[in-house]
Write a protein that holds these residues in place. Structure first.
Motif, PDB file in Angstrom:
ATOM      1  N   ILE A 249       0.844  -1.188   0.000  1.00  0.00           N
ATOM      2  CA  ILE A 249       0.000   0.000   0.000  1.00  0.00           C
ATOM      3  C   ILE A 249       0.880   1.239   0.000  1.00  0.00           C
ATOM      4  O   ILE A 249       1.769   1.380   0.835  1.00  0.00           O
ATOM      5  CB  ILE A 249      -0.942   0.001   1.217  1.00  0.00           C
ATOM      6  N   GLU A 250       0.635   2.125  -0.953  1.00  0.00           N
ATOM      7  CA  GLU A 250       1.407   3.354  -1.099  1.00  0.00           C
ATOM      8  C   GLU A 250       0.451   4.545  -1.106  1.00  0.00           C
ATOM      9  O   GLU A 250      -0.418   4.635  -1.990  1.00  0.00           O
ATOM     10  CB  GLU A 250       2.214   3.326  -2.401  1.00  0.00           C
ATOM     11  N   ASN A 251       0.592   5.411  -0.122  1.00  0.00           N
ATOM     12  CA  ASN A 251      -0.266   6.593  -0.029  1.00  0.00           C
ATOM     13  C   ASN A 251      -1.747   6.236  -0.072  1.00  0.00           C
ATOM     14  O   ASN A 251      -2.557   6.905  -0.727  1.00  0.00           O
ATOM     15  CB  ASN A 251       0.066   7.583  -1.149  1.00  0.00           C
ATOM     16  N   GLY A 252      -2.084   5.163   0.621  1.00  0.00           N
ATOM     17  CA  GLY A 252      -3.479   4.772   0.724  1.00  0.00           C
ATOM     18  C   GLY A 252      -4.022   4.003  -0.462  1.00  0.00           C
ATOM     19  O   GLY A 252      -5.215   3.673  -0.487  1.00  0.00           O
ATOM     20  N   ARG A 253      -3.164   3.735  -1.444  1.00  0.00           N
ATOM     21  CA  ARG A 253      -3.608   2.998  -2.624  1.00  0.00           C
ATOM     22  C   ARG A 253      -2.825   1.695  -2.774  1.00  0.00           C
ATOM     23  O   ARG A 253      -1.701   1.567  -2.291  1.00  0.00           O
ATOM     24  CB  ARG A 253      -3.460   3.845  -3.892  1.00  0.00           C
ATOM     25  N   VAL A 254      -3.448   0.738  -3.462  1.00  0.00           N
ATOM     26  CA  VAL A 254      -2.834  -0.571  -3.654  1.00  0.00           C
ATOM     27  C   VAL A 254      -1.758  -0.471  -4.725  1.00  0.00           C
ATOM     28  O   VAL A 254      -2.010   0.019  -5.839  1.00  0.00           O
ATOM     29  CB  VAL A 254      -3.888  -1.619  -4.065  1.00  0.00           C
ATOM     30  N   GLY A 255      -0.552  -0.925  -4.368  1.00  0.00           N
ATOM     31  CA  GLY A 255       0.526  -1.022  -5.344  1.00  0.00           C
ATOM     32  C   GLY A 255       0.591  -2.453  -5.852  1.00  0.00           C
ATOM     33  O   GLY A 255      -0.293  -2.936  -6.554  1.00  0.00           O
ATOM     34  N   ALA A 256       1.640  -3.139  -5.478  1.00  0.00           N
ATOM     35  CA  ALA A 256       1.756  -4.551  -5.846  1.00  0.00           C
ATOM     36  C   ALA A 256       0.788  -5.381  -5.004  1.00  0.00           C
ATOM     37  O   ALA A 256       0.543  -5.075  -3.831  1.00  0.00           O
ATOM     38  CB  ALA A 256       3.191  -5.025  -5.626  1.00  0.00           C
ATOM     39  N   VAL A 257       0.256  -6.435  -5.606  1.00  0.00           N
ATOM     40  CA  VAL A 257      -0.679  -7.302  -4.889  1.00  0.00           C
ATOM     41  C   VAL A 257      -0.624  -8.703  -5.491  1.00  0.00           C
ATOM     42  O   VAL A 257      -0.436  -8.860  -6.701  1.00  0.00           O
ATOM     43  CB  VAL A 257      -2.124  -6.740  -4.945  1.00  0.00           C
ATOM     44  N   ALA A 271      -5.615 -15.432  -8.587  1.00  0.00           N
ATOM     45  CA  ALA A 271      -6.728 -14.501  -8.793  1.00  0.00           C
ATOM     46  C   ALA A 271      -6.245 -13.278  -9.571  1.00  0.00           C
ATOM     47  O   ALA A 271      -6.211 -12.152  -9.058  1.00  0.00           O
ATOM     48  CB  ALA A 271      -7.338 -14.110  -7.454  1.00  0.00           C
ATOM     49  N   SER A 272      -5.901 -13.467 -10.831  1.00  0.00           N
ATOM     50  CA  SER A 272      -5.309 -12.395 -11.632  1.00  0.00           C
ATOM     51  C   SER A 272      -6.296 -11.278 -11.924  1.00  0.00           C
ATOM     52  O   SER A 272      -5.914 -10.110 -12.038  1.00  0.00           O
ATOM     53  CB  SER A 272      -4.754 -12.978 -12.939  1.00  0.00           C
ATOM     54  N   LYS A 273      -7.589 -11.605 -12.057  1.00  0.00           N
ATOM     55  CA  LYS A 273      -8.583 -10.562 -12.319  1.00  0.00           C
ATOM     56  C   LYS A 273      -8.747  -9.661 -11.100  1.00  0.00           C
ATOM     57  O   LYS A 273      -8.880  -8.438 -11.232  1.00  0.00           O
ATOM     58  CB  LYS A 273      -9.913 -11.195 -12.708  1.00  0.00           C
ATOM     59  N   LEU A 278      -7.451  -4.334  -8.522  1.00  0.00           N
ATOM     60  CA  LEU A 278      -7.014  -3.648  -7.309  1.00  0.00           C
ATOM     61  C   LEU A 278      -5.896  -2.635  -7.537  1.00  0.00           C
ATOM     62  O   LEU A 278      -5.823  -1.629  -6.828  1.00  0.00           O
ATOM     63  CB  LEU A 278      -6.528  -4.674  -6.277  1.00  0.00           C
ATOM     64  N   ARG A 279      -5.022  -2.903  -8.482  1.00  0.00           N
ATOM     65  CA  ARG A 279      -3.835  -2.062  -8.629  1.00  0.00           C
ATOM     66  C   ARG A 279      -4.210  -0.607  -8.869  1.00  0.00           C
ATOM     67  O   ARG A 279      -4.975  -0.279  -9.771  1.00  0.00           O
ATOM     68  CB  ARG A 279      -2.951  -2.576  -9.764  1.00  0.00           C
ATOM     69  N   GLY A 280      -3.664   0.255  -8.025  1.00  0.00           N
ATOM     70  CA  GLY A 280      -3.907   1.683  -8.148  1.00  0.00           C
ATOM     71  C   GLY A 280      -5.177   2.176  -7.486  1.00  0.00           C
ATOM     72  O   GLY A 280      -5.440   3.375  -7.458  1.00  0.00           O
ATOM     73  N   GLN A 281      -5.957   1.257  -6.937  1.00  0.00           N
ATOM     74  CA  GLN A 281      -7.227   1.636  -6.320  1.00  0.00           C
ATOM     75  C   GLN A 281      -7.037   1.940  -4.831  1.00  0.00           C
ATOM     76  O   GLN A 281      -6.071   1.494  -4.212  1.00  0.00           O
ATOM     77  CB  GLN A 281      -8.239   0.507  -6.490  1.00  0.00           C
ATOM     78  N   ASN A 284      -9.405   0.091   0.337  1.00  0.00           N
ATOM     79  CA  ASN A 284     -10.561   0.113   1.230  1.00  0.00           C
ATOM     80  C   ASN A 284     -11.522  -1.018   0.879  1.00  0.00           C
ATOM     81  O   ASN A 284     -11.335  -1.726  -0.126  1.00  0.00           O
ATOM     82  CB  ASN A 284     -11.270   1.466   1.172  1.00  0.00           C
ATOM     83  N   ALA A 285     -12.542  -1.174   1.691  1.00  0.00           N
ATOM     84  CA  ALA A 285     -13.472  -2.291   1.543  1.00  0.00           C
ATOM     85  C   ALA A 285     -14.172  -2.280   0.193  1.00  0.00           C
ATOM     86  O   ALA A 285     -14.440  -3.331  -0.395  1.00  0.00           O
ATOM     87  CB  ALA A 285     -14.490  -2.271   2.682  1.00  0.00           C
ATOM     88  N   ALA A 286     -14.503  -1.093  -0.323  1.00  0.00           N
ATOM     89  CA  ALA A 286     -15.198  -1.014  -1.603  1.00  0.00           C
ATOM     90  C   ALA A 286     -14.337  -1.557  -2.742  1.00  0.00           C
ATOM     91  O   ALA A 286     -14.816  -2.310  -3.601  1.00  0.00           O
ATOM     92  CB  ALA A 286     -15.603   0.433  -1.884  1.00  0.00           C
ATOM     93  N   SER A 287     -13.063  -1.189  -2.738  1.00  0.00           N
ATOM     94  CA  SER A 287     -12.157  -1.695  -3.768  1.00  0.00           C
ATOM     95  C   SER A 287     -11.956  -3.201  -3.635  1.00  0.00           C
ATOM     96  O   SER A 287     -11.922  -3.932  -4.637  1.00  0.00           O
ATOM     97  CB  SER A 287     -10.804  -0.991  -3.667  1.00  0.00           C
ATOM     98  N   PHE A 288     -11.828  -3.660  -2.412  1.00  0.00           N
ATOM     99  CA  PHE A 288     -11.625  -5.089  -2.183  1.00  0.00           C
ATOM    100  C   PHE A 288     -12.847  -5.886  -2.647  1.00  0.00           C
ATOM    101  O   PHE A 288     -12.720  -6.958  -3.257  1.00  0.00           O
ATOM    102  CB  PHE A 288     -11.346  -5.358  -0.706  1.00  0.00           C
ATOM    103  N   ALA A 289     -14.036  -5.375  -2.364  1.00  0.00           N
ATOM    104  CA  ALA A 289     -15.262  -6.057  -2.776  1.00  0.00           C
ATOM    105  C   ALA A 289     -15.381  -6.082  -4.295  1.00  0.00           C
ATOM    106  O   ALA A 289     -15.798  -7.090  -4.882  1.00  0.00           O
ATOM    107  CB  ALA A 289     -16.472  -5.379  -2.152  1.00  0.00           C
ATOM    108  N   ALA A 290     -15.020  -4.989  -4.965  1.00  0.00           N
ATOM    109  CA  ALA A 290     -15.082  -4.938  -6.427  1.00  0.00           C
ATOM    110  C   ALA A 290     -14.110  -5.947  -7.046  1.00  0.00           C
ATOM    111  O   ALA A 290     -14.421  -6.595  -8.051  1.00  0.00           O
ATOM    112  CB  ALA A 290     -14.773  -3.525  -6.916  1.00  0.00           C
TER     113      ALA A 290
END
Length: 324
Positions: A249-257, A271-273, A278-281, A284-290
């Motif tokens: 996590i960089e500045n509140g956003r997902v970097g590598a995952v 889980a490549s999709k 997630l990258r760059g999002q 938070n819970a909303a991004s994780f759920a998406a």
């Protein structure tokens, strides 16, 4: 049990020479193979014991780890470097089996576990394309609560049973192999096959080919990683759904995952999709759920296992929230 011979390999070259003979199988800890022999599902005429080969866990020049295929699961889980750099792997191994089994099981053998599908083990009236190709798959219309929701086929809906392999898939591991044709290296995510029309062929191994080592690349962000296994009981049991994940996590956003799932497919499921979503999002819970929705969009449940779709989504979100 079918009568068989036994020999102990002196080194890799000796193992490969012996392993190329018809009817020969390699023996590691035997925690799965011996069961299959008792059930006459596997009928080798010769076992080549490879537990005397490399058990070392060593540093690689680029800062990763090379794990000898004969290393015991307990030794790998307890290694300080694994626990600090790749905690997801330690947690997956500990979740995977009792202490007694971990003390016997080898890393290379873990990759070659066969499915725990009840129809595969029941040769008294049950049809199984893994056991007898072309026979049919009784699990498709039978009791299939534990079976696949991703990557299945009309020939097989079984799932891969390993926990350790889910973590290795998430960690971008590679598999080192040796045969009479020489060495080769496979990405871990390419090692196991989806069932297609030939579910009896479960890996990309060639006849007589020997797993010699697993290599973990340097992944600094894997220090923030974990493994969650959802099962029917907290004691020793196979996963209904499991999640291995590492996140930066960089500045509140997902970097590598990195994310991989267990209990949902014929192979450890990268889980490549979800990773791409997630990258760059925002982390938070909303991004994780998406991301979870994106990964499970192609899921195809059977009559008894539709609950796995919602369960997998919730498990992905819960693991990522824990890491974030």
């Amino acid at each position: 049990m079918t009568p068989f011979g036994y020999s102990r390999a002196q080194d890799v070259a000796d193992a490969v020479r012996r392993g190329g003979e018809a009817g020969t199988m390699y023996l590691g800890g035997g925690t799965n193979l011996v069961d299959l022999m008792r059930e006459t599902i596997e009928r080798p005429t010769m076992l080549v014991d490879v537990t005397g080969l490399s058990r070392d866990i060593t540093e690689t020049p680029d800062g990763g780890l090379r794990i000898g295929a004969a290393a015991r699961n307990t030794a790998l889980a307890e290694d300080r470097r694994v626990r600090t750099r790749y905690p997801v792997l330690t947690r997956a191994i500990v979740a995977g089996a009792s202490a007694q089994i971990r003390n016997m099981a080898t890393v290379g053998g873990n990759l070659l576990q066969r499915t725990r599908c009840g129809y595969f083990y029941d040769d008294d009236g049950s049809r199984c394309n893994k056991r007898a190709p072309g026979q049919g798959c009784d699990a498709i219309e039978g009791f299939n609560r534990n079976h696949a929701i991703l990557g299945a086929s009309s020939a097989c809906v079984a799932v891969h049973p390993s926990d350790m392999c889910v973590a290795l898939a998430a960690l971008d591991a590679v598999v080192h192999l040796e045969s009479s044709a020489g060495p080769r290296v496979l990405r871990f995510t390419d090692f196991h096959r989806l069932p297609g029309d030939h579910p009896q062929i479960e890996t990309m191994l060639q006849p007589g080919e020997l797993i010699t080592a697993i290599e973990l690349p340097p992944l600094p962000f894997a220090r923030r990683s974990t493994y969650r296994k959802v099962r029917d009981r907290s004691s020793y049991a196979f996963a209904l759904v499991s999640v291995a994940a590492a996140i930066e996590i960089e500045n509140g956003r997902v970097g590598a995952v990195r994310i991989a799932l267990g209990g949902v497919a014929h192979k450890p499921w990268r889980a490549s999709k979800a990773e791409a979503a997630l990258r760059g999002q925002p982390a938070n819970a909303a991004s994780f759920a998406a991301a979870a929705e994106a990964e499970l969009a192609d899921a195809r449940p059977l009559k008894d296992n539709g609950f796995k779709i919602a369960l997998a989504k919730r498990a992905i979100v819960a693991v990522l929230e824990t890491l974030a």
